[in-house]
Design an enzyme around this catalytic site. Sequence first.
Site, PDB file in Angstrom:
ATOM      1  N   ASP A  13       0.828  -1.206   0.000  1.00  0.00           N
ATOM      2  CA  ASP A  13       0.000   0.000   0.000  1.00  0.00           C
ATOM      3  C   ASP A  13       0.869   1.266   0.000  1.00  0.00           C
ATOM      4  OD1 ASP A  13      -2.321   1.458   0.008  1.00  0.00           O
ATOM      5  OD2 ASP A  13      -2.778   1.143   2.126  1.00  0.00           O
ATOM      6  N   ASN A  61     -11.131  -2.430  -5.216  1.00  0.00           N
ATOM      7  CA  ASN A  61     -10.363  -1.500  -6.058  1.00  0.00           C
ATOM      8  C   ASN A  61     -11.048  -1.182  -7.390  1.00  0.00           C
ATOM      9  OD1 ASN A  61      -7.176  -2.819  -4.874  1.00  0.00           O
ATOM     10  ND2 ASN A  61      -8.210  -0.946  -4.251  1.00  0.00           N
TER      11      ASN A  61
HETATM   12  C1  IPE Z   1      -5.549  -2.752  -0.198  1.00  0.00           C
HETATM   13  O1  IPE Z   1      -5.148  -1.435  -0.365  1.00  0.00           O
HETATM   14  C2  IPE Z   1      -5.545  -3.482  -1.495  1.00  0.00           C
HETATM   15  C3  IPE Z   1      -4.239  -3.678  -2.123  1.00  0.00           C
HETATM   16  C4  IPE Z   1      -3.081  -3.380  -1.595  1.00  0.00           C
HETATM   17  C5  IPE Z   1      -4.290  -4.280  -3.417  1.00  0.00           C
HETATM   18  P1  IPE Z   1      -6.193  -0.241  -0.493  1.00  0.00           P
HETATM   19  O2  IPE Z   1      -5.406   0.986  -0.579  1.00  0.00           O
HETATM   20  O3  IPE Z   1      -7.162  -0.513  -1.583  1.00  0.00           O
HETATM   21  O4  IPE Z   1      -6.955  -0.353   0.909  1.00  0.00           O
HETATM   22  P2  IPE Z   1      -7.877   0.674   1.690  1.00  0.00           P
HETATM   23  O5  IPE Z   1      -8.987   1.052   0.772  1.00  0.00           O
HETATM   24  O6  IPE Z   1      -7.036   1.849   2.028  1.00  0.00           O
HETATM   25  O7  IPE Z   1      -8.335  -0.056   2.913  1.00  0.00           O
HETATM   26  C1  IPE Z   2      -1.566   0.223  -3.372  1.00  0.00           C
HETATM   27  O1  IPE Z   2      -1.328   1.611  -3.374  1.00  0.00           O
HETATM   28  C2  IPE Z   2      -1.844  -0.310  -4.759  1.00  0.00           C
HETATM   29  C3  IPE Z   2      -3.217  -0.802  -4.962  1.00  0.00           C
HETATM   30  C4  IPE Z   2      -4.173  -0.796  -4.080  1.00  0.00           C
HETATM   31  C5  IPE Z   2      -3.516  -1.325  -6.282  1.00  0.00           C
HETATM   32  P1  IPE Z   2      -2.524   2.648  -3.371  1.00  0.00           P
HETATM   33  O2  IPE Z   2      -2.882   2.968  -4.771  1.00  0.00           O
HETATM   34  O3  IPE Z   2      -3.640   2.167  -2.512  1.00  0.00           O
HETATM   35  O4  IPE Z   2      -1.809   3.889  -2.678  1.00  0.00           O
HETATM   36  P2  IPE Z   2      -2.460   4.954  -1.705  1.00  0.00           P
HETATM   37  O5  IPE Z   2      -3.100   4.201  -0.570  1.00  0.00           O
HETATM   38  O6  IPE Z   2      -3.465   5.726  -2.486  1.00  0.00           O
HETATM   39  O7  IPE Z   2      -1.301   5.780  -1.255  1.00  0.00           O
HETATM   40 MG    MG Z   3      -4.070   2.410  -0.538  1.00  0.00          MG
END
Ligand code: IPE
Ligand code: IPE
Ligand code: MG
Length: 239
Positions: A13, A61
Site C-alpha cells: 500500500d 479497487n
Molecule cells: C488494499 O489497499 C488493497 C491492495 C493493496 C491491493 P487499499 O489501498 O485498496 O486499501 P484501503 O482502501 O485503504 O483499505
Molecule cells: C496500493 O497503493 C496499490 C493498490 C491498491 C492497487 P494505493 O494505490 O492504494 O496507494 P495509496 O493508498 O493511495 O497511497
Molecule cells: Mg491504498
Amino acid sequence: MNKLPKHVAIIMDGNGRWANLQGKNRVSGHQQGAKSVREVVEEAVKMEIEFLTLYAFSTDNWSRPMEEVSLLMKLLVNSLKKEFKRLIKNNIRLQSIGNMDRLPNPVKEELSYVIEKTKNNTGMVLTLALNYGAKEEFTAAVKAIAFKVKNSIISPEKVDQSTIIEHLYTRNLPAVDLLIRTSGEERISNFLLWHIAYAELYFTRTLWPDFKKEDLQKALVDYTKRERRFGKTSEQLTS
Ligand code: IPE
Ligand code: IPE
Ligand code: MG
C-alpha cells in the site's frame, strides 16, 4: 527465536501517496511499486521463503477511477511479460487467488500463460491476489459447500475446518506466518481472513515504492523475535 516465516503475505500500500509526494500521477506510483515487487520477490527467494502472497488488486479497487483501474491492469500484463524470465530463473511457481472472471482478457491470458509455464517450478510459490476479497472467497466457499450438501456429496455432519479450507481460493496455501502492510495504514482491507488467523502483523510507515530488500529483512528479523503462543502459555513453549 522463531525460524523465518514459511508464508509471508504483503498488503502493498502507498503507491498513490508516494506519487503525490513526488508531484507525479498515481500511475507512476504503481510503476515504481512494480520495482519494489521485483526486489522483494528476489529477496524472498534468497531468504528461502516458501510462500509469498501479494495483494495486488482487491474486489473493492474496482471502485477507483476507471482510468486508474485500466492502467493498473495494463501494468499487470506488462509486468507479467517483463518478469517472466526472472520467474523461471528463480524457479518460482506463480499462481493467483481471487475471482478471475472479471479480469480483462489480456490479464487472464498472460496470467494463465505464466501460471502454466511455471507450474512445474519447485522453488518459492508466488501468489498474486487479483480481484481478491476474503468475504467474496468465503461466500463462494459456502455456496459450493451448500450445493454439495444439497446433492448429497457431503453430509452436513462431516463439514469441518478442512472442508472449508478445501473450498477457498487459498486451499493450497499454508497459514500466513507474517503479514506485512506498508504505508502506515493498520488494517486488513478484506485480505486473507481465514489464513491470517494467527499471523504476526507487521505495519510500517514506509510507502510500498520505497519498500526494498532491507525493509523485508527488517520485518523478518522482527518476526523472529516474536513469541507465537497459539493459545498456550509462555512456560509451555519453553519447557
Ligand atoms: C488494499 O489497499 C488493497 C491492495 C493493496 C491491493 P487499499 O489501498 O485498496 O486499501 P484501503 O482502501 O485503504 O483499505
Ligand atoms: C496500493 O497503493 C496499490 C493498490 C491498491 C492497487 P494505493 O494505490 O492504494 O496507494 P495509496 O493508498 O493511495 O497511497
Ligand atoms: Mg491504498
